[in-house]
Design a protein around this motif. Structure first.
Motif, PDB file in Angstrom:
ATOM      1  N   PRO A   1      24.856 -44.803 -18.609  1.00  0.00           N
ATOM      2  CA  PRO A   1      25.876 -43.864 -18.682  1.00  0.00           C
ATOM      3  C   PRO A   1      24.595 -43.382 -19.971  1.00  0.00           C
ATOM      4  CG  PRO A   1      25.840 -46.030 -19.421  1.00  0.00           C
ATOM      5  CD  PRO A   1      25.488 -46.480 -18.328  1.00  0.00           C
ATOM      6  N   VAL A   2      23.836 -43.824 -20.207  1.00  0.00           N
ATOM      7  CA  VAL A   2      23.028 -42.721 -20.966  1.00  0.00           C
ATOM      8  C   VAL A   2      22.359 -42.216 -20.045  1.00  0.00           C
ATOM      9  CG1 VAL A   2      21.323 -42.753 -22.702  1.00  0.00           C
ATOM     10  CG2 VAL A   2      22.673 -45.022 -22.377  1.00  0.00           C
ATOM     11  N   LEU A   3      21.675 -42.202 -19.615  1.00  0.00           N
ATOM     12  CA  LEU A   3      20.714 -41.123 -18.598  1.00  0.00           C
ATOM     13  C   LEU A   3      21.612 -40.483 -17.629  1.00  0.00           C
ATOM     14  CD1 LEU A   3      18.120 -40.598 -17.767  1.00  0.00           C
ATOM     15  CD2 LEU A   3      17.937 -42.170 -16.017  1.00  0.00           C
ATOM     16  N   ARG A   4      22.820 -40.464 -17.309  1.00  0.00           N
ATOM     17  CA  ARG A   4      24.031 -39.274 -16.957  1.00  0.00           C
ATOM     18  C   ARG A   4      24.556 -38.623 -17.683  1.00  0.00           C
ATOM     19  NH1 ARG A   4      26.629 -44.061 -15.066  1.00  0.00           N
ATOM     20  NH2 ARG A   4      28.532 -43.677 -16.307  1.00  0.00           N
ATOM     21  N   GLN A   5      24.050 -39.117 -19.098  1.00  0.00           N
ATOM     22  CA  GLN A   5      25.067 -37.836 -19.977  1.00  0.00           C
ATOM     23  C   GLN A   5      23.427 -36.886 -20.753  1.00  0.00           C
ATOM     24  OE1 GLN A   5      27.062 -39.877 -23.804  1.00  0.00           O
ATOM     25  NE2 GLN A   5      26.830 -41.506 -22.685  1.00  0.00           N
ATOM     26  N   ILE A   6      22.835 -37.200 -20.135  1.00  0.00           N
ATOM     27  CA  ILE A   6      21.224 -36.181 -20.543  1.00  0.00           C
ATOM     28  C   ILE A   6      21.296 -36.026 -19.496  1.00  0.00           C
ATOM     29  CG2 ILE A   6      18.830 -36.499 -21.108  1.00  0.00           C
ATOM     30  CD1 ILE A   6      18.828 -39.507 -22.668  1.00  0.00           C
ATOM     31  N   ARG A   7      21.044 -36.753 -18.599  1.00  0.00           N
ATOM     32  CA  ARG A   7      21.440 -35.194 -16.772  1.00  0.00           C
ATOM     33  C   ARG A   7      22.179 -34.036 -17.026  1.00  0.00           C
ATOM     34  NH1 ARG A   7      22.951 -38.688 -12.701  1.00  0.00           N
ATOM     35  NH2 ARG A   7      20.946 -39.727 -13.820  1.00  0.00           N
ATOM     36  N   GLU A   8      23.825 -34.428 -17.653  1.00  0.00           N
ATOM     37  CA  GLU A   8      24.466 -33.303 -17.971  1.00  0.00           C
ATOM     38  C   GLU A   8      24.144 -32.651 -19.228  1.00  0.00           C
ATOM     39  OE1 GLU A   8      27.631 -35.697 -18.886  1.00  0.00           O
ATOM     40  OE2 GLU A   8      28.226 -36.594 -16.363  1.00  0.00           O
ATOM     41  N   ARG A   9      23.339 -32.650 -19.712  1.00  0.00           N
ATOM     42  CA  ARG A   9      22.697 -32.132 -20.803  1.00  0.00           C
ATOM     43  C   ARG A   9      21.634 -31.245 -20.843  1.00  0.00           C
ATOM     44  NH1 ARG A   9      20.048 -35.395 -26.184  1.00  0.00           N
ATOM     45  NH2 ARG A   9      21.873 -35.863 -26.050  1.00  0.00           N
ATOM     46  N   PHE A  10      20.269 -31.843 -19.515  1.00  0.00           N
ATOM     47  CA  PHE A  10      19.526 -30.997 -19.325  1.00  0.00           C
ATOM     48  C   PHE A  10      20.026 -30.233 -18.238  1.00  0.00           C
ATOM     49  CE2 PHE A  10      15.301 -33.966 -19.851  1.00  0.00           C
ATOM     50  CZ  PHE A  10      16.204 -33.595 -21.186  1.00  0.00           C
ATOM     51  N   ALA A  11      21.180 -30.097 -17.295  1.00  0.00           N
ATOM     52  CA  ALA A  11      21.625 -29.535 -16.069  1.00  0.00           C
ATOM     53  C   ALA A  11      21.833 -28.265 -17.209  1.00  0.00           C
ATOM     54  CB  ALA A  11      22.076 -29.982 -15.450  1.00  0.00           C
ATOM     55  N   ALA A  12      22.594 -28.460 -18.812  1.00  0.00           N
ATOM     56  CA  ALA A  12      22.977 -27.476 -19.373  1.00  0.00           C
ATOM     57  C   ALA A  12      21.741 -26.638 -19.853  1.00  0.00           C
ATOM     58  CB  ALA A  12      24.248 -27.344 -20.061  1.00  0.00           C
ATOM     59  N   GLU A  13      20.996 -27.009 -20.655  1.00  0.00           N
ATOM     60  CA  GLU A  13      20.133 -26.605 -21.195  1.00  0.00           C
ATOM     61  C   GLU A  13      18.512 -26.163 -20.516  1.00  0.00           C
ATOM     62  OE1 GLU A  13      19.206 -29.944 -24.107  1.00  0.00           O
ATOM     63  OE2 GLU A  13      21.431 -29.570 -25.094  1.00  0.00           O
ATOM     64  N   ARG A  14      18.448 -26.542 -19.531  1.00  0.00           N
ATOM     65  CA  ARG A  14      16.958 -26.739 -19.205  1.00  0.00           C
ATOM     66  C   ARG A  14      16.282 -26.778 -19.249  1.00  0.00           C
ATOM     67  NH1 ARG A  14      17.741 -26.487 -13.398  1.00  0.00           N
ATOM     68  NH2 ARG A  14      15.881 -25.084 -13.202  1.00  0.00           N
ATOM     69  N   PRO A  15      15.935 -27.849 -20.080  1.00  0.00           N
ATOM     70  CA  PRO A  15      14.612 -27.648 -21.229  1.00  0.00           C
ATOM     71  C   PRO A  15      13.116 -27.441 -20.192  1.00  0.00           C
ATOM     72  CG  PRO A  15      15.519 -30.367 -21.257  1.00  0.00           C
ATOM     73  CD  PRO A  15      16.239 -29.193 -20.281  1.00  0.00           C
ATOM     74  N   LEU A  16      13.281 -27.956 -19.120  1.00  0.00           N
ATOM     75  CA  LEU A  16      12.037 -28.311 -18.700  1.00  0.00           C
ATOM     76  C   LEU A  16      11.877 -27.435 -16.766  1.00  0.00           C
ATOM     77  CD1 LEU A  16      12.189 -32.137 -17.592  1.00  0.00           C
ATOM     78  CD2 LEU A  16      10.450 -30.818 -19.389  1.00  0.00           C
ATOM     79  N   ASP A  17      12.459 -26.186 -17.736  1.00  0.00           N
ATOM     80  CA  ASP A  17      12.233 -25.245 -16.362  1.00  0.00           C
ATOM     81  C   ASP A  17      11.312 -24.909 -15.631  1.00  0.00           C
ATOM     82  OD1 ASP A  17      14.466 -23.853 -14.916  1.00  0.00           O
ATOM     83  OD2 ASP A  17      15.296 -22.616 -16.448  1.00  0.00           O
ATOM     84  N   GLY A  18      10.489 -24.702 -14.642  1.00  0.00           N
ATOM     85  CA  GLY A  18      10.076 -24.084 -13.847  1.00  0.00           C
ATOM     86  C   GLY A  18       9.046 -24.960 -14.530  1.00  0.00           C
ATOM     87  N   LEU A  19       8.896 -26.933 -14.526  1.00  0.00           N
ATOM     88  CA  LEU A  19       7.695 -27.401 -15.029  1.00  0.00           C
ATOM     89  C   LEU A  19       7.329 -28.065 -13.810  1.00  0.00           C
ATOM     90  CD1 LEU A  19       8.430 -28.526 -18.472  1.00  0.00           C
ATOM     91  CD2 LEU A  19       6.152 -26.569 -17.950  1.00  0.00           C
TER      92      LEU A  19
END
Length: 418
Positions: free
Chosen positions: A25-43
């Motif tokens: 569940p923790v990784l799922r929450q982070i995945r949702e956050r990443f999908a919204a914030e895109r901190p690794l875009d283009g890397l």
């Protein structure tokens, strides 16, 4: 172009990945956050990790954050071919791994992952970082930073840093409390015994289990072996850890003495030749040898092969029997490689949830902060470790106390006396 065993296994892989995801569940929450914030875009990320259903959860999280991922295996015997197929066919990752590949194929896959020209690297044992610094120095200029998630890998990285050989910053994700305290202790403790039981169907109750090393992994193993009714003997080189084992009620012996007593031997030290020819020469008939350290050097398999007059391979899955000249039979599991991943499925998903949450959040932090870091081994910021623990507790519906303003003031003031 990915190199995997069988793309038609993707459907089975997806089912197992989704099953593991239920316990993360923790990784799922982070995945949702990443999908919204895109901190690794283009890397671009190149990873050398165990290719399991739990690792797939991390890869999907990095992709949700905008990264493209190329993945090689960190152990030939731990690759799940259906997971690899699902990552390629359903989730769009590049994967270079086949279960059971030889040493040449193993390193060829690492080279293929590096050919993608990564910005960041994720390692599990330092083989990928080592390859970058030896065979692929031409790519060093493009790598911004990396992460390492094993004790063995962190030890190697510190050696590189001391010699001035490390050319980019690497974060020791292994050293967070939410990784080594839980992954190493609870994950390794359970999954190693799971692998031994699956491979041999032995009854551990009443057996003498010798555990080489009393770090977090050894401690977890000792606790769980005792819980199953085993008599546990610990071997150590560190006086403090040996004292800790003694105070917890475990017998502590040198390996030379323990070798005579043991029914099952498990190495978790990160060092070589922990079980050597002298030890093998005095072991009981039927003694079981298993390694749960990262590399296959802890049990001297070459010495065992030289001593054997006959070898029966595959008498059970991941179980080989070595017959010695005096008729004694020693049983080696998983070729001396990681028994919990080769003979079982590795750590439970609920444990890897925290380890991979640390990894994902550290990658996002590195994307923003790598330019300020020197080529050295760095700790994970404390706030990341705390956030992962907070999210895990929340997922378990566990609440804890919060400090009051007065308590905060008291803790941060030196002027208040008794």
């Amino acid at each position: 172009m990915s190199d995997i065993a069988d793309r038609s296994l993707a459907y089975e892989g997806v089912k197992r990945i989704e099953w593991a995801d239920r316990s993360m569940p923790v990784l799922r929450q982070i995945r949702e956050r990443f999908a919204a914030e895109r901190p690794l875009d283009g890397l671009k990320v190149a990873a050398c990790m165990h290719i399991t259903t739990e690792t797939a959860g991390l890869i999907r999280t990095l992709q949700a954050g905008g990264a493209s991922v190329a993945l090689a295996a960190s152990n030939p015997l731990s690759t799940q071919d259906d997971t690899a197929a699902a990552l390629v066919e359903e989730y769009g990752a590049e994967v270079f791994a086949r279960a059971g590949t030889d040493r040449e194929g193993y390193y060829a896959h690492i080279h293929q992952a590096l050919e993608t020209g990564p910005d960041f690297v994720l390692d599990d044992g330092c083989d990928l970082v080592n390859t970058l610094h030896t065979d692929r120095t031409d790519l060093l200029g493009t790598v911004k930073a990396g992460c390492e998630q094993t004790t063995t890998g962190v030890i190697r990285l510190h050696q590189m840093a001391r010699e001035g050989a490390l050319k980019f910053p690497v974060v020791a994700v292994n050293d967070t409390d939410t990784k080594h305290m839980f992954d190493n202790r609870y994950g390794t403790g359970q999954s190693t015994l799971d692998g031994i039981v699956r491979a041999t169907n032995t009854l551990l109750a009443g057996k003498t289990v010798v555990i080489a090393g009393f770090g977090y992994c050894g401690r977890g193993l000792a606790e769980r072996a005792r819980g199953l009714g085993s008599r546990v003997v610990v071997t150590e080189i560190d006086p403090v850890k040996a004292l800790d084992a003694t105070m917890q009620g475990f017998a502590v012996r040198p390996m030379a003495e323990a070798a005579v007593e043991g029914d099952v031997f498990i190495t978790v030290t990160g060092n070589r030749d922990v079980v050597n020819a002298d030890h093998l020469a005095v072991m009981k008939d039927g003694a079981i040898l298993a390694n749960s350290g990262h590399f296959d050097v802890e049990i001297d398999v070459r010495a065992l092969s030289d001593m054997a007059v006959e070898v029966h391979h595959g008498i059970r899955p991941q179980t080989d029997e070595y017959v010695l000249a005096d008729g004694r039979r020693l049983v080696l599991l998983a070729e001396g490689r990681l028994v919990n991943l080769a003979a079982a499925e590795g750590h439970p998903a609920a444990v890897m949830d925290m380890s991979f949450a640390d990894q994902a959040l550290t990658c996002a932090w590195l994307a923003a902060s790598h330019a300020s870091l020197s080529p050295a081994v760095h700790d994970v910021p404390k706030e990341i470790d705390t956030e992962v623990a907070r999210l895990k507790l929340a997922s378990m519906s566990v609440s804890i106390d919060l400090l009051t303003p007065d308590q905060e003031d008291y803790l941060h003031s030196w002027r208040i006396g008794s």
